[in-house]
Design an enzyme around this catalytic site. Sequence first.
Site, short mmCIF file in Angstrom:
data_model
loop_
_atom_site.label_atom_id
_atom_site.label_comp_id
_atom_site.label_asym_id
_atom_site.label_seq_id
_atom_site.Cartn_x
_atom_site.Cartn_y
_atom_site.Cartn_z
N ASP A 80 0.63 -1.39 0.15
CA ASP A 80 0.14 -0.11 -0.11
C ASP A 80 0.93 1.23 0.18
OD1 ASP A 80 0.34 -0.18 2.58
OD2 ASP A 80 -0.88 1.31 3.58
N ASP A 83 6.12 0.52 3.30
CA ASP A 83 6.09 -0.59 4.22
C ASP A 83 5.81 -2.11 3.69
OD1 ASP A 83 3.15 -0.75 3.94
OD2 ASP A 83 2.50 -0.29 5.55
N TYR A 232 -5.71 0.18 8.57
CA TYR A 232 -6.74 0.87 8.31
C TYR A 232 -8.44 0.51 9.00
CZ TYR A 232 -3.70 1.93 4.12
OH TYR A 232 -2.70 2.31 3.70
N GLU A 478 5.61 9.95 3.77
CA GLU A 478 4.76 8.58 2.53
C GLU A 478 4.11 9.34 1.36
OE1 GLU A 478 4.19 4.50 4.67
OE2 GLU A 478 3.77 5.76 5.57
#
Length: 506
Positions: A80, A83, A232, A478
């Site tokens: 995603d 990571d 999430y 990120e």
Amino acid sequence: MENKCKQKKLLHCFYVLPLFFVFSNAGAFDYGEALTKSLLYFEAQRSGRLPYNQRVPWRDHSGLTDGLEQGADLVGGYYDAGDHVKFGLPMAFTVTMLSWGVIEYGKEMASAGELEHALEAIKWGTDYFIKAHTNPNVLWAEVGDGDTDHYCWQRPEDMTTSRQAYKIDVNNPGSDLAGETAAALAAASIVFRETNPHYSHILLHHAQQVFEFGDKYRGNYDRSVGVVKSYYASVSGYMDELLWGAIWLYKATDREEYINYVINKAHIFGGTGWAITEFSWDVKYAGIQIIASKLLSEAKHKEHKGILEEYRSKAEFYICSCLNKNNGTNIARTNGGLLFTRQWNNMQYVSSASFLLTVYSDFLANSNQNLSCPRGNAAPEELFALAKSQVDYILGLNPKTISYLVGYGLKYPTKVHHRGASIVSYRERKGFIGCTQGYDEWYGHNEPNPNILIGALVGGPDQDDEFLDDRGNYVQTEACTYNTAPLVGVLAKLNQLDGLHLIGSY
């Protein structure tokens, strides 16, 4: 430890830029180049066995035993962000948005020579969803563990962290994940209908089964898959995803049962009740409302006009809040003109808003309508002007004069919070790099990443337009797949208009 770009809360919105500012820089950006690079990013995020035509040379095969312990083939899909966890909900939203972009602007992508790359990006995700749907009532929700993953700083090719897989099923429901996955599969089935009809049929079959499963066995997936809560969590619940899945299935099948679902559950599922100022991997209402609004122009929906008008009212609340034309509830913006929803990974909301503004602008223009907001009307051009201003801010028209799309322009983030990009390529140094070694040698050093994460849209600046390019500043540096995904369609349209010299007169 990092909390990731996933952390979020609900319901915020933006302001519009003055038109003179929007068009003062017309023609300054190469939207075709930005489009090309945005699609390249998804190849850097691939998990699994990479194909012969892989264009990102610093990546190699990874996650080749995913699902093995559980007796399932879960190799493939996307990481995603920075990571190596494969989270089902944001991955599905990414694929839905890529598919929607092709549905709306596929011709523009084709003229730019990028349609095939867009289709490959979609198929990489849908191939994985087909694998993950191992039974009509089973869908694998996650591979990997965010907590243990964040103790390691490794290349995906060296991964030693847990690859535990988690599923939803009859006893452990996840209607939000099922609804979004159904939406992704249904939207993709539309994309492949002409070029690959057999594959399209397979996608639609899985979409219908996954939706039926999610609707019959209801519940939030983060209650069944507890490890996802810190990353999430389904804050909005599952009702928006079920409506989202149903409306995409209607677009894919034209079957009355799906439009009736969207109409009959409009009130109890919040589709006509929630006035939302955010569209994201978690909150789908604005997207549902905009698609429902577009159905009004079709004669066959006259019997549903009343409910569809209610959907449209809420869709326009979202659009008006972006334009700063609601009474009271509008989305904030920075002094530099960026739509600002929240500090953490704000660019995801900017790209999704830009896409919805562009789609709704087209709808109004094609139906010869203006938008009526509490604080004044808006022509279609004003909606598109705001969308363009956001893209231009992303590409460098901002107080920092930095492109937040990595690899585009002369100045962009060079210390992106991303394990694979920040460590020397596996192809150059095949020796194993361990968890703590990655942190010691690569995470903390001040040099630019050895690999450029081209096409990644980072989290972006704060409410004061300030940005710190630092690997440890994961709030801003990120990038996530669902940041870039909505941008693809908008870039395709901007590139087409730029090529026709229509940007300033649209």
